[in-house]
Motif scaffolding. Structure first.
Motif, mmCIF file in Angstrom:
data_model
loop_
_atom_site.group_PDB
_atom_site.id
_atom_site.type_symbol
_atom_site.label_atom_id
_atom_site.label_comp_id
_atom_site.label_asym_id
_atom_site.label_seq_id
_atom_site.Cartn_x
_atom_site.Cartn_y
_atom_site.Cartn_z
ATOM 1 N N ARG A 52 -15.165 4.918 -2.720
ATOM 2 C CA ARG A 52 -14.635 3.553 -2.771
ATOM 3 C C ARG A 52 -13.106 3.555 -2.816
ATOM 4 O O ARG A 52 -12.450 2.713 -2.197
ATOM 5 C CB ARG A 52 -15.197 2.830 -3.982
ATOM 6 C CG ARG A 52 -14.845 1.370 -4.018
ATOM 7 C CD ARG A 52 -15.648 0.643 -5.062
ATOM 8 N NE ARG A 52 -15.103 -0.679 -5.272
ATOM 9 C CZ ARG A 52 -15.322 -1.417 -6.326
ATOM 10 N NH1 ARG A 52 -16.120 -0.974 -7.280
ATOM 11 N NH2 ARG A 52 -14.778 -2.594 -6.454
ATOM 12 N N THR A 53 -12.545 4.529 -3.531
ATOM 13 C CA THR A 53 -11.090 4.634 -3.616
ATOM 14 C C THR A 53 -10.490 5.003 -2.272
ATOM 15 O O THR A 53 -9.452 4.463 -1.883
ATOM 16 C CB THR A 53 -10.687 5.664 -4.690
ATOM 17 O OG1 THR A 53 -11.232 5.237 -5.942
ATOM 18 C CG2 THR A 53 -9.191 5.795 -4.802
ATOM 19 N N GLU A 54 -11.133 5.899 -1.542
ATOM 20 C CA GLU A 54 -10.645 6.262 -0.214
ATOM 21 C C GLU A 54 -10.652 5.049 0.712
ATOM 22 O O GLU A 54 -9.702 4.830 1.475
ATOM 23 C CB GLU A 54 -11.484 7.379 0.395
ATOM 24 C CG GLU A 54 -10.966 7.813 1.752
ATOM 25 C CD GLU A 54 -11.775 8.937 2.379
ATOM 26 O OE1 GLU A 54 -11.509 9.244 3.545
ATOM 27 O OE2 GLU A 54 -12.663 9.503 1.707
ATOM 28 N N ALA A 55 -11.688 4.232 0.627
ATOM 29 C CA ALA A 55 -11.755 3.021 1.442
ATOM 30 C C ALA A 55 -10.612 2.069 1.090
ATOM 31 O O ALA A 55 -9.991 1.466 1.976
ATOM 32 C CB ALA A 55 -13.105 2.335 1.269
ATOM 33 N N MET A 56 -10.320 1.927 -0.207
ATOM 34 C CA MET A 56 -9.220 1.071 -0.646
ATOM 35 C C MET A 56 -7.882 1.610 -0.149
ATOM 36 O O MET A 56 -7.038 0.863 0.339
ATOM 37 C CB MET A 56 -9.204 0.953 -2.173
ATOM 38 C CG MET A 56 -8.016 0.191 -2.736
ATOM 39 S SD MET A 56 -8.007 -1.554 -2.339
ATOM 40 C CE MET A 56 -9.212 -2.126 -3.497
ATOM 41 N N TYR A 57 -7.692 2.918 -0.264
ATOM 42 C CA TYR A 57 -6.465 3.557 0.212
ATOM 43 C C TYR A 57 -6.280 3.313 1.710
ATOM 44 O O TYR A 57 -5.190 2.949 2.156
ATOM 45 C CB TYR A 57 -6.500 5.054 -0.090
ATOM 46 C CG TYR A 57 -5.346 5.817 0.497
ATOM 47 C CD1 TYR A 57 -4.118 5.843 -0.161
ATOM 48 C CD2 TYR A 57 -5.476 6.511 1.690
ATOM 49 C CE1 TYR A 57 -3.055 6.549 0.371
ATOM 50 C CE2 TYR A 57 -4.418 7.214 2.233
ATOM 51 C CZ TYR A 57 -3.208 7.225 1.570
ATOM 52 O OH TYR A 57 -2.146 7.908 2.105
ATOM 53 N N MET A 58 -7.338 3.487 2.474
ATOM 54 C CA MET A 58 -7.273 3.284 3.924
ATOM 55 C C MET A 58 -6.957 1.819 4.244
ATOM 56 O O MET A 58 -6.222 1.530 5.185
ATOM 57 C CB MET A 58 -8.568 3.727 4.600
ATOM 58 C CG MET A 58 -8.861 5.212 4.462
ATOM 59 S SD MET A 58 -7.533 6.273 5.093
ATOM 60 C CE MET A 58 -7.675 5.945 6.836
ATOM 61 N N GLN A 59 -7.506 0.918 3.467
ATOM 62 C CA GLN A 59 -7.237 -0.500 3.682
ATOM 63 C C GLN A 59 -5.764 -0.817 3.399
ATOM 64 O O GLN A 59 -5.099 -1.481 4.202
ATOM 65 C CB GLN A 59 -8.133 -1.347 2.794
ATOM 66 C CG GLN A 59 -7.948 -2.838 3.017
ATOM 67 C CD GLN A 59 -8.808 -3.654 2.091
ATOM 68 O OE1 GLN A 59 -8.962 -3.321 0.911
ATOM 69 N NE2 GLN A 59 -9.364 -4.731 2.620
ATOM 70 N N ILE A 60 -5.256 -0.327 2.281
ATOM 71 C CA ILE A 60 -3.856 -0.583 1.921
ATOM 72 C C ILE A 60 -2.917 0.002 2.963
ATOM 73 O O ILE A 60 -2.032 -0.690 3.488
ATOM 74 C CB ILE A 60 -3.534 -0.019 0.520
ATOM 75 C CG1 ILE A 60 -4.262 -0.818 -0.553
ATOM 76 C CG2 ILE A 60 -2.019 -0.019 0.262
ATOM 77 C CD1 ILE A 60 -4.200 -0.192 -1.943
ATOM 78 N N THR A 61 -3.073 1.268 3.291
ATOM 79 C CA THR A 61 -2.161 1.905 4.241
ATOM 80 C C THR A 61 -2.322 1.326 5.638
ATOM 81 O O THR A 61 -1.350 1.214 6.381
ATOM 82 C CB THR A 61 -2.331 3.437 4.248
ATOM 83 O OG1 THR A 61 -3.693 3.768 4.541
ATOM 84 C CG2 THR A 61 -1.915 4.045 2.913
ATOM 85 N N GLY A 62 -3.531 0.936 5.991
ATOM 86 C CA GLY A 62 -3.746 0.303 7.297
ATOM 87 C C GLY A 62 -3.013 -1.026 7.397
ATOM 88 O O GLY A 62 -2.395 -1.329 8.427
#
Length: 97
Positions: free
Chosen positions: A30-40
C-alpha cells in the motif's frame, strides 16, 4: 516547453519519512502505491507546472498529492525552466512558506 523537476534534500527526506510511516502503518504494498501516486502527480509538473496554486508569501506554490493527504510546496524558476519541490508535508502540518 518541458520543465525539469528537482527535489530539495528536505523534500527527499519528507518522502523517506512518508515511506517509513506508511510501511509501519499500512505495509509495503500500500505504501509503494502511495509513493507511486505522489511521485507520479509530481512528475506531471514536468508538463504542467502551473497546475499548482499560488499559496505562500514568498512566491511558493502548493499542489495536493496522494489523494489529498499531502501537499507539495514548490517554486518555479521560469528562467531555467525548473520546478523545485521544497517540501512534501501531510496536510495536517501547518507550516507556512
Amino acid at each position: 516547453m518541458d520543465y525539469q523537476v528537482v527535489y530539495t534534500p528536505l523534500a527527499e527526506q519528507d518522502l523517506v519519512e512518508i515511506l517509513a510511516y506508511g510501511i509501519e502503518r499500512w505495509g509495503e504494498q500500500r505504501t509503494e502505491a502511495m509513493y507511486m501516486q505522489i511521485t507520479g502527480q509530481l512528475e506531471d509538473l514536468y508538463f504542467f507546472p502551473y497546475r499548482s496554486h499560488e499559496k505562500g508569501s514568498l512566491g511558493t506554490r502548493e499542489l495536493l498529492v496522494g489523494n489529498n493527504l499531502y501537499r507539495a510546496i514548490l517554486t518555479i524558476d521560469e528562467t531555467i525552466k525548473k520546478v523545485f519541490i521544497l517540501r512534501i508535508l501531510h496536510t495536517s502540518q501547518d507550516k507556512q512558506f
